[in-house]
Scaffold this active site. Structure first.
Site, PDB file in Angstrom:
ATOM      1  N   ASP A  39      79.409 -40.670  11.524  1.00 40.69           N
ATOM      2  CA  ASP A  39      78.914 -39.413  11.933  1.00 40.69           C
ATOM      3  C   ASP A  39      77.435 -39.356  11.523  1.00 40.69           C
ATOM      4  OD1 ASP A  39      79.145 -36.671  12.964  1.00 40.69           O
ATOM      5  OD2 ASP A  39      79.549 -35.925  10.605  1.00 40.69           O
ATOM      6  N   GLY A  40      76.793 -38.457  12.138  1.00 42.73           N
ATOM      7  CA  GLY A  40      75.285 -38.265  12.044  1.00 42.73           C
ATOM      8  C   GLY A  40      74.296 -38.825  12.996  1.00 42.73           C
ATOM      9  N   ASN A  41      74.965 -39.520  14.181  1.00 45.22           N
ATOM     10  CA  ASN A  41      74.099 -39.983  15.016  1.00 45.22           C
ATOM     11  C   ASN A  41      73.289 -39.003  15.885  1.00 45.22           C
ATOM     12  OD1 ASN A  41      75.654 -42.258  14.421  1.00 45.22           O
ATOM     13  ND2 ASN A  41      76.879 -42.202  16.421  1.00 45.22           N
ATOM     14  N   HIS A  56      73.495 -42.706  18.966  1.00 46.01           N
ATOM     15  CA  HIS A  56      74.561 -43.329  19.211  1.00 46.01           C
ATOM     16  C   HIS A  56      74.447 -44.790  19.458  1.00 46.01           C
ATOM     17  CE1 HIS A  56      76.665 -39.682  19.473  1.00 46.01           C
ATOM     18  NE2 HIS A  56      76.273 -39.186  20.627  1.00 46.01           N
ATOM     19  N   THR A  85      89.565 -36.172  19.836  1.00 47.41           N
ATOM     20  CA  THR A  85      90.113 -35.459  20.814  1.00 47.41           C
ATOM     21  C   THR A  85      89.219 -34.214  21.037  1.00 47.41           C
ATOM     22  OG1 THR A  85      91.528 -34.614  19.103  1.00 47.41           O
ATOM     23  CG2 THR A  85      92.232 -36.217  20.710  1.00 47.41           C
ATOM     24  N   GLU A  86      88.407 -33.862  20.029  1.00 45.98           N
ATOM     25  CA  GLU A  86      87.513 -32.576  19.961  1.00 45.98           C
ATOM     26  C   GLU A  86      86.290 -32.808  20.760  1.00 45.98           C
ATOM     27  OE1 GLU A  86      89.533 -33.181  17.124  1.00 45.98           O
ATOM     28  OE2 GLU A  86      91.038 -31.863  17.991  1.00 45.98           O
ATOM     29  N   TRP A  88      85.310 -34.065  23.762  1.00 43.14           N
ATOM     30  CA  TRP A  88      85.231 -33.768  24.860  1.00 43.14           C
ATOM     31  C   TRP A  88      84.485 -32.399  25.072  1.00 43.14           C
ATOM     32  CZ3 TRP A  88      86.457 -37.759  27.764  1.00 43.14           C
ATOM     33  CH2 TRP A  88      87.466 -38.741  27.213  1.00 43.14           C
ATOM     34  N   ARG A  90      81.814 -31.793  24.165  1.00 44.15           N
ATOM     35  CA  ARG A  90      80.291 -31.994  24.314  1.00 44.15           C
ATOM     36  C   ARG A  90      79.917 -32.013  25.471  1.00 44.15           C
ATOM     37  NH1 ARG A  90      78.686 -35.915  19.017  1.00 44.15           N
ATOM     38  NH2 ARG A  90      80.065 -34.801  17.564  1.00 44.15           N
ATOM     39  N   LEU A 150      90.040 -59.868  10.217  1.00 46.39           N
ATOM     40  CA  LEU A 150      89.934 -58.541  10.024  1.00 46.39           C
ATOM     41  C   LEU A 150      90.845 -57.543  11.145  1.00 46.39           C
ATOM     42  CD1 LEU A 150      88.605 -55.750   8.691  1.00 46.39           C
ATOM     43  CD2 LEU A 150      86.881 -56.112  10.385  1.00 46.39           C
ATOM     44  N   ARG A 207      82.544 -41.181   4.649  1.00 47.91           N
ATOM     45  CA  ARG A 207      81.701 -40.195   5.796  1.00 47.91           C
ATOM     46  C   ARG A 207      80.550 -39.963   5.204  1.00 47.91           C
ATOM     47  NH1 ARG A 207      83.746 -35.012   9.057  1.00 47.91           N
ATOM     48  NH2 ARG A 207      81.876 -34.938  10.474  1.00 47.91           N
ATOM     49  N   ARG A 213      84.055 -32.994   5.280  1.00 44.87           N
ATOM     50  CA  ARG A 213      85.380 -32.877   6.154  1.00 44.87           C
ATOM     51  C   ARG A 213      85.852 -33.936   6.808  1.00 44.87           C
ATOM     52  NH1 ARG A 213      81.307 -29.362   8.552  1.00 44.87           N
ATOM     53  NH2 ARG A 213      80.509 -30.659  10.382  1.00 44.87           N
TER      54      ARG A 213
HETATM   55  C1  IPE Z   1      79.111 -39.213  15.504  1.00 41.17           C
HETATM   56  O1  IPE Z   1      77.707 -38.661  15.374  1.00 41.17           O
HETATM   57  C2  IPE Z   1      79.308 -39.789  16.809  1.00 41.17           C
HETATM   58  C3  IPE Z   1      80.423 -38.845  17.478  1.00 41.17           C
HETATM   59  C4  IPE Z   1      80.868 -37.879  17.240  1.00 41.17           C
HETATM   60  C5  IPE Z   1      80.668 -39.600  18.793  1.00 41.17           C
HETATM   61  P1  IPE Z   1      77.436 -37.103  15.988  1.00 41.17           P
HETATM   62  O2  IPE Z   1      77.033 -37.333  17.222  1.00 41.17           O
HETATM   63  O3  IPE Z   1      78.466 -36.323  15.564  1.00 41.17           O
HETATM   64  O4  IPE Z   1      76.181 -36.715  15.153  1.00 41.17           O
HETATM   65  P2  IPE Z   1      75.926 -35.415  14.499  1.00 41.17           P
HETATM   66  O5  IPE Z   1      76.890 -35.131  13.466  1.00 41.17           O
HETATM   67  O6  IPE Z   1      75.943 -34.386  15.399  1.00 41.17           O
HETATM   68  O7  IPE Z   1      74.450 -35.702  13.840  1.00 41.17           O
HETATM   69  C1  IPE Z   2      83.839 -36.657  13.715  1.00 45.15           C
HETATM   70  O1  IPE Z   2      82.490 -36.147  13.735  1.00 45.15           O
HETATM   71  C2  IPE Z   2      84.134 -37.526  14.744  1.00 45.15           C
HETATM   72  C3  IPE Z   2      83.354 -38.773  15.015  1.00 45.15           C
HETATM   73  C4  IPE Z   2      82.539 -39.287  14.210  1.00 45.15           C
HETATM   74  C5  IPE Z   2      83.890 -39.349  16.290  1.00 45.15           C
HETATM   75  P1  IPE Z   2      82.305 -34.894  14.519  1.00 45.15           P
HETATM   76  O2  IPE Z   2      80.585 -34.752  14.457  1.00 45.15           O
HETATM   77  O3  IPE Z   2      82.789 -34.519  15.865  1.00 45.15           O
HETATM   78  O4  IPE Z   2      82.926 -33.666  13.449  1.00 45.15           O
HETATM   79  P2  IPE Z   2      82.431 -32.217  13.472  1.00 45.15           P
HETATM   80  O5  IPE Z   2      82.422 -31.446  14.637  1.00 45.15           O
HETATM   81  O6  IPE Z   2      81.120 -32.343  12.614  1.00 45.15           O
HETATM   82  O7  IPE Z   2      83.461 -31.928  12.499  1.00 45.15           O
HETATM   83 MG    MG Z   3      79.009 -35.239  14.015  1.00 43.85          MG
END
Ligand code: IPE
Ligand code: IPE
Ligand code: MG
Length: 266
Positions: A39-41, A56, A85-86, A88, A90, A150, A207, A213
């Site tokens: 997360d965080g990209n 990403h 699954t959530e 989508w 975006r 792995l 995470r 979460r």
């Molecule tokens: C995680 O990074 C990658 C995916 C969910 C595909 P985010 O795109 O959720 O990056 P933030 O959390 O919005 O910074």
């Molecule tokens: C979780 O990150 C999914 C992935 C990293 C692929 P999200 O960025 O989608 O999660 P929320 O919306 O912050 O909970």
């Molecule tokens: Mg995120």
């Protein structure tokens, strides 16, 4: 002062840090399965005034490094959450960019993964992904199926709830076909109908990016997993962060609902 300078230099020098952490790790007590919510990209990119897909793309570098070090350490299983699954929900451009990146990642990395004996797998509703992604996933799976390094699980169009729905449906069908009875349904049977059937539950969940979460990731399998959270954004996450997480994990006491070791007297 010298000490301060020395520790600053150590902190700054990721390679030295990684070497030191590598030596601190107890090879006998490594996690058998590490799960990572990458997360965080998006925030990483936006902080640099760049569009989210730029983040990403940068995240792929982190993934490359982490797969390599997990394989070097002989960690048996690594599962990374790449698309939920959530996700989508975006904007279409971001979803498309993520799907393109997946395809690009597979074809770019496959030789290296294969040479290093990594076995690529995918978990999630793979059949609902665009065709080019399905093809890339099937290609990676088949090409690396006989590797014994792995096990690298890509969680794609993955949701813990949909995984439980799919498992429940599969079990219900078997009950209706009288292959099993309702009394046969226990925790082991449910585990064996999940996408992760046959794999150990994660010992360690990481995470990055500061959110606390699980976002629908491995909700059944994480029942007794140790969590390790960091503010570091995924595109900045490197082997020293992973090694730090493993060191921390090795200093924890897992009780699984029991008592502290040596405390079993009445
Ligand atoms: C995680 O990074 C990658 C995916 C969910 C595909 P985010 O795109 O959720 O990056 P933030 O959390 O919005 O910074
Ligand atoms: C979780 O990150 C999914 C992935 C990293 C692929 P999200 O960025 O989608 O999660 P929320 O919306 O912050 O909970
Ligand atoms: Mg995120």
């Amino acid at each position: 002062m010298i000490k301060k300078l020395f520790s600053f230099w150590q902190k700054e020098d990721g390679v030295k840090d990684a070497d030191r952490l590598m030596q601190a790790i107890d090879r006998e007590r490594l996690p058998k399965h590490i799960a990572i919510i990458m997360d965080g990209n998006g925030r990483w990119a936006q902080r640099r005034g760049m569009p989210r897909p730029y983040g990403h793309k940068a995240g792929v570098e982190s993934l490359r490094d982490i797969v390599k070090v997990c394989n070097q350490l002989k960690i048996p299983v690594l599962t990374v959450y790449a698309f939920s699954t959530e996700n989508w929900k975006r904007p279409r451009e971001e979803v498309n960019a993520l799907m393109d990146l997946l395809v690009q990642y597979v074809y770019q990395e496959i030789d290296d993964l294969d040479q290093n004996k990594v076995q690529v797998r995918a978990i999630g509703r793979i059949h609902k992904l665009p065709e080019k992604c399905r093809r890339a996933v099937a290609f990676a799976r088949e090409r690396t199926a006989d590797n014994d390094g792995l096990i690298f699980n890509l969680a794609l169009n993955y949701g813990g709830r949909s995984e439980l729905v799919d498992a429940t449906r599969a079990i219900a069908k078997k009950v209706l076909a009288q292959q099993i009875s309702v009394e046969n349904i226990d925790e082991q049977l449910i585990s064996s109908h999940l996408y992760t059937a046959g794999l150990p539950d994660p010992d360690l969940l990481i995470r990055p990016s500061g959110d606390f979460r699980i976002s629908n990731f491995l909700i059944w399998q994480l029942a007794y997993t140790e969590f390790w959270l960091t503010d570091v954004m995924w595109p900045d996450f490197r082997r020293e962060d992973l090694l730090r997480a493993i060191c921390d994990y090795q200093n924890r006491e897992r009780r699984f609902g029991g008592l502290k070791r040596g405390n079993n007297k009445r």
